[in-house]
Write an enzyme that holds these catalytic residues in place. Structure first.
Site, short mmCIF file in Angstrom:
data_model
loop_
_atom_site.label_atom_id
_atom_site.label_comp_id
_atom_site.label_asym_id
_atom_site.label_seq_id
_atom_site.Cartn_x
_atom_site.Cartn_y
_atom_site.Cartn_z
N CYS A 2 0.81 -1.21 0.00
CA CYS A 2 0.00 0.00 0.00
C CYS A 2 0.85 1.27 0.00
O CYS A 2 1.81 1.40 0.77
CB CYS A 2 -0.95 0.08 1.19
SG CYS A 2 -2.09 -1.31 1.28
N ARG A 38 4.14 0.11 -4.65
CA ARG A 38 3.91 -0.49 -3.33
C ARG A 38 2.66 -1.37 -3.30
O ARG A 38 2.43 -2.08 -2.34
CB ARG A 38 3.78 0.61 -2.27
CG ARG A 38 5.01 1.47 -2.16
CD ARG A 38 4.83 2.52 -1.09
NE ARG A 38 4.96 1.95 0.22
CZ ARG A 38 6.07 1.94 0.93
NH1 ARG A 38 7.16 2.49 0.45
NH2 ARG A 38 6.11 1.39 2.12
N TRP A 86 -2.39 -2.91 -1.80
CA TRP A 86 -2.01 -4.31 -1.93
C TRP A 86 -2.92 -5.05 -0.96
O TRP A 86 -2.83 -4.87 0.25
CB TRP A 86 -0.54 -4.51 -1.57
CG TRP A 86 -0.04 -5.89 -1.84
CD1 TRP A 86 0.39 -6.38 -3.04
CD2 TRP A 86 0.10 -6.96 -0.89
NE1 TRP A 86 0.79 -7.68 -2.90
CE2 TRP A 86 0.62 -8.08 -1.60
CE3 TRP A 86 -0.17 -7.10 0.47
CZ2 TRP A 86 0.87 -9.30 -0.99
CZ3 TRP A 86 0.08 -8.32 1.08
CH2 TRP A 86 0.59 -9.40 0.35
N ASN A 112 -2.43 1.55 5.69
CA ASN A 112 -1.46 0.55 5.27
C ASN A 112 -1.14 -0.30 6.49
O ASN A 112 -0.88 0.24 7.56
CB ASN A 112 -0.18 1.23 4.77
CG ASN A 112 0.91 0.24 4.43
OD1 ASN A 112 0.64 -0.93 4.17
ND2 ASN A 112 2.15 0.69 4.45
N GLY A 113 -1.21 -1.63 6.34
CA GLY A 113 -0.89 -2.50 7.47
C GLY A 113 -2.03 -3.47 7.72
O GLY A 113 -2.89 -3.68 6.86
N GLU A 504 18.87 -16.28 -7.45
CA GLU A 504 18.38 -14.94 -7.82
C GLU A 504 17.91 -14.94 -9.29
O GLU A 504 16.88 -14.33 -9.60
CB GLU A 504 19.48 -13.90 -7.57
CG GLU A 504 19.20 -12.50 -8.07
CD GLU A 504 17.97 -11.83 -7.45
OE1 GLU A 504 17.37 -12.39 -6.52
OE2 GLU A 504 17.60 -10.75 -7.95
N LYS A 508 14.10 -13.96 -10.36
CA LYS A 508 13.75 -12.91 -11.32
C LYS A 508 12.80 -13.47 -12.39
O LYS A 508 11.84 -12.82 -12.79
CB LYS A 508 15.00 -12.34 -12.01
CG LYS A 508 15.83 -11.44 -11.16
CD LYS A 508 15.24 -10.07 -10.86
CE LYS A 508 14.48 -10.01 -9.57
NZ LYS A 508 15.12 -9.99 -8.32
N GLU A 511 9.30 -14.05 -10.85
CA GLU A 511 8.60 -12.79 -10.55
C GLU A 511 8.14 -12.08 -11.81
O GLU A 511 7.04 -11.54 -11.85
CB GLU A 511 9.55 -11.82 -9.84
CG GLU A 511 9.87 -12.14 -8.44
CD GLU A 511 10.72 -11.04 -7.82
OE1 GLU A 511 10.25 -10.39 -6.89
OE2 GLU A 511 11.87 -10.84 -8.28
N HIS A 527 21.48 -35.33 -6.35
CA HIS A 527 20.78 -35.87 -5.18
C HIS A 527 19.26 -35.83 -5.36
O HIS A 527 18.52 -36.00 -4.40
CB HIS A 527 21.20 -35.11 -3.92
CG HIS A 527 22.65 -35.27 -3.61
ND1 HIS A 527 23.20 -36.42 -3.11
CD2 HIS A 527 23.70 -34.42 -3.81
CE1 HIS A 527 24.52 -36.27 -2.97
NE2 HIS A 527 24.84 -35.06 -3.39
N LYS A 630 6.27 -3.82 -3.65
CA LYS A 630 7.69 -3.54 -3.46
C LYS A 630 8.12 -3.67 -2.01
O LYS A 630 9.16 -4.20 -1.70
CB LYS A 630 7.96 -2.12 -3.96
CG LYS A 630 9.41 -1.68 -3.88
CD LYS A 630 10.19 -2.28 -5.00
CE LYS A 630 11.66 -1.93 -4.96
NZ LYS A 630 12.45 -2.93 -5.68
#
Ligand code: M6R
Length: 635
Positions: A2, A38, A86, A112-113, A504, A508, A511, A527, A630
């Site tokens: 948010c 955000r 969000w 937000n929260g 990483e 990427k 995402e 393995h 984000k």
């Protein structure tokens, strides 16, 4: 999670804004545009105009809200709040979008929260006759605030100068969980009140106008003067004043600072996406992070750390705490720190750390890594570690954010604002900063000779130019990415520092392109995961320098052969001059020579380019991938 923005400006005698030609709506929409990274499930604004609250809200991206406002314009106003969401409680619908109204539509609230005790409060408010239009915890906070506000106004018959601030204090004391709340009331034009607990909020200081934002990008077009707030504080802004108190009304003070970047730094700069810009920003991000941190004799000068050197000398264990990409930066750093400093170093996902009864004491150094400085999981882990007596250093990219503020020391990465939701330049800057910290510890503790440190710093200083060369020659990897747009699964292999790079690279791709991707330690493949290899399975392999430890290079070359023998389509990242891999690779991408430990600063770049280009070829929004935000400010 948010984005939040608030604005108050002062009207001149002629009714225009004395601060300029700013209208609340313009400021709010510009702030939301910059904060949209955000969260982008819905967006909304509320303004105070002609003694009433006017609002618009819409599910989906900000563009939907803008279209809604074009269709149903809002009147002029100099007071307002805006939100980009969000979703947590309640799906991404119009009804659940913020703002939420209370007090008969005269109070607007954004949040937000997560309000953890929302169910109890909702039942209590419902029993008093209040009704709810959404599934959100935010509406419960709004109705609570409205209920308290009305009681204050009716009880004191207008003697309370700032009834909204008073109501916010009382309401905040009843809320559990994490929240930034912003409220504006039709009866108090020119006033926006905010409360903050465990969720980000910064004040922007203007001339005859003031601002609130989840971060400074919410108002960077208008001012670079900002005020940091502490936890459990209320701030009341009017065009001429900023008043900070605690939740009981006791006066408090914020810390003023100047933002060291401007609005242009948060623009795309001619690139089609922030992601592409930020990938291309990386030479500068690494160079800036190195800048001014060593003297001409090659001595590290991290004076900003401000931790007693004697204390750092006594450290017998390091725990790196981070999430996502930042945790991979920590995993890369572990190899270097242990090698240079001989201090046992663990890397732990922040959200796992607290729950395993970790062994932490005064001789433990906690190094948290966070681009945003607001990641709730990492913040909570740092708090926990401090309670156990550990010293905490924050590696962070966001000045004034919560994690550095609550840590004993901070080493800022100077990557500049990172807007694309998936992290790129922050990753390289984090590795760089963690290396500086490792070298500093080695210098303090005498683990390395000064000449060795000087040589490593000289190597690091050459890295930006090497990254730039990879970027200049990005055509081949981009072409491959476009050709692989229909791929359904990609594996990534690496050893030693190449292992977190492989993870990483996979993150990427997940995402940005929504493709199944996994990063494995190359040695682990046999393995189990090797069973995944079938004809044509694309496998990226990050190959260490052949000039490093022979065995490391040779083992990875063997791993390439193992997967190729089983039909894999091998795509290899290797050092220039390494001819040994070409025979086993369908595609080879060469990176400039560098030492084994510094290689992640280079080998990561082709993987970022690949993911970004492939996602673009699939028509996806690389800046705002689905379901993500984000800054993850919920646990
Ligand atoms: O702001 P932080 O560095 O604390 O964020 C940590 C993760 O949420 C972040 O790295 C996330 O994994 C990104 N989506 C990676 O691209």
């Amino acid at each position: 999670m948010c984005g939040i923005v608030g604005y108050v400006g002062r009207a001149s005698a002629t009714g225009t804004n004395v601060a300029g030609d700013h209208q609340a709506l313009d400021v709010l929409l510009e702030g939301l545009r910059r904060l949209e990274y955000r969260g982008y499930d819905s967006a909304g604004v509320a303004i105070v105009a002609d003694g009433a609250i006017e609002f618009r809200k819409k599910s989906g991206k900000l563009a939907n809200l803008v279209a809604e406002i074009e269709a149903r314009p809002l009147p002029d106003s100099l007071t307002g709040i805006g939100h980009t969401r969000w979703a947590t409680h309640g799906g991404p619908t119009d009804a659940n979008a913020h703002p939420h109204l209370a007090d008969d539509g005269r109070l607007a609230v954004i949040h937000n929260g997560i309000i953890e005790n929302f169910a109890t409060l909702k039942a209590e408010l419902a029993s008093k006759g209040h009704t709810f239009l959404s599934d959100t915890d935010t509406e419960v906070a709004a109705v609570l605030l409205g209920d308290i506000y009305r009681a204050i106004v009716e009880a004191d018959a207008g003697t309370e100068a700032q009834p909204l601030s008073k109501a916010m204090q009382l309401a905040s004391r009843r809320l559990e969980g994490a929240f930034t709340l912003l409220a504006t009331h039709a009866d108090q034009p020119g006033v926006v009140v905010a409360a903050r607990r465990n969720s980000p909020l910064v004040v922007g200081l203007g001339e005859h106008e003031n601002f609130l934002g989840s971060d400074v990008s919410g108002f960077i077009d208008y001012t670079r003067r900002a005020l940091e707030l502490d936890q459990d504080q209320i701030v009341t802004i009017t065009p001429e004043t900023v008043e900070v108190t605690d939740f009981h009304g006791a006066p408090a003070e914020g810390r003023e600072y100047t933002v060291d970047w401007d609005a242009a730094a948060a623009e795309k700069g001619g690139y089609p996406s922030f992601m592409e810009k930020e990938i291309n920003d990386q030479p500068e991000a690494v160079a800036q992070t190195l800048l001014g941190r060593s003297d001409s004799r090659g001595r590290l000068t991290l004076d900003e750390l401000r931790i007693d050197p004697e204390l750092l000398k006594s450290v017998n264990k390091i725990i790196v705490l981070a999430c996502g990409t930042s945790a991979y930066a920590g995993q890369v750093a572990k190899y270097a720190i242990e090698h240079w400093c001989r201090i046992p170093t663990e890397v732990e996902l922040s959200h796992e750390f607290r729950y395993r009864d970790p062994i932490v004491d005064e001789q433990t150094l906690i190094v948290s890594i966070s681009q945003s400085g607001e990641t709730m999981d990492t913040l909570m882990a740092v708090r926990y570690a401090r309670e156990q007596g550990a010293k905490t250093v924050s590696i962070c990219n966001t000045n004034g954010s919560t994690i550095p503020r609550e840590s004993d020391a901070v080493l800022y990465t100077h990557a500049g604002p990172e807007i694309a939701v998936a992290s790129t330049k922050a990753f390289l800057a984090q590795i760089t900063a963690a290396y500086l910290l490792g070298l500093y510890l080695a210098q303090l503790r005498g683990n390395l000779f000064q000449g060795q440190i000087k040589d490593i710093l000289a190597d690091l200083a050459k890295t930006p130019a090497k990254i730039a060369r990879i970027l200049e020659n990005s055509g081949q990897i981009k072409e491959l990415a476009r050709a692989m747009a229909d791929t359904r699964s990609v594996l990534f292999l690496g050893r030693h520092v190449g292992y977190p790079v492989a993870m990483e690279g996979a993150l990427k791709l997940k995402e940005l392109a929504y493709i199944h991707a996994e990063g494995f330690a190359a040695g682990e493949l046999k393995h189990g995961p090797i069973a995944l290899i079938e004809e044509g399975q694309p496998v990226f392999v990050v190959v260490p320098s052949p000039r490093g430890r022979d065995s490391l290079h040779a083992k990875v070359v063997s791993n390439i052969q193992e997967v190729r023998a089983r039909g894999a389509n091998t795509i290899v990242i290797a050092e220039e001059g390494d001819d040994s891999v070409a025979a086993y690779a369908e595609h080879v991408f060469y990176i400039p020579e560098t030492s084994v430990l510094l290689a992640p600063l280079l080998t990561t770049v082709p993987l970022q380019l690949f993911a970004c280009e492939l996602a673009t070829a699939k028509g996806y929004d690389v800046d705002q991938p689905r379901n993500l935000a984000k800054s993850v400010t919920v646990e």
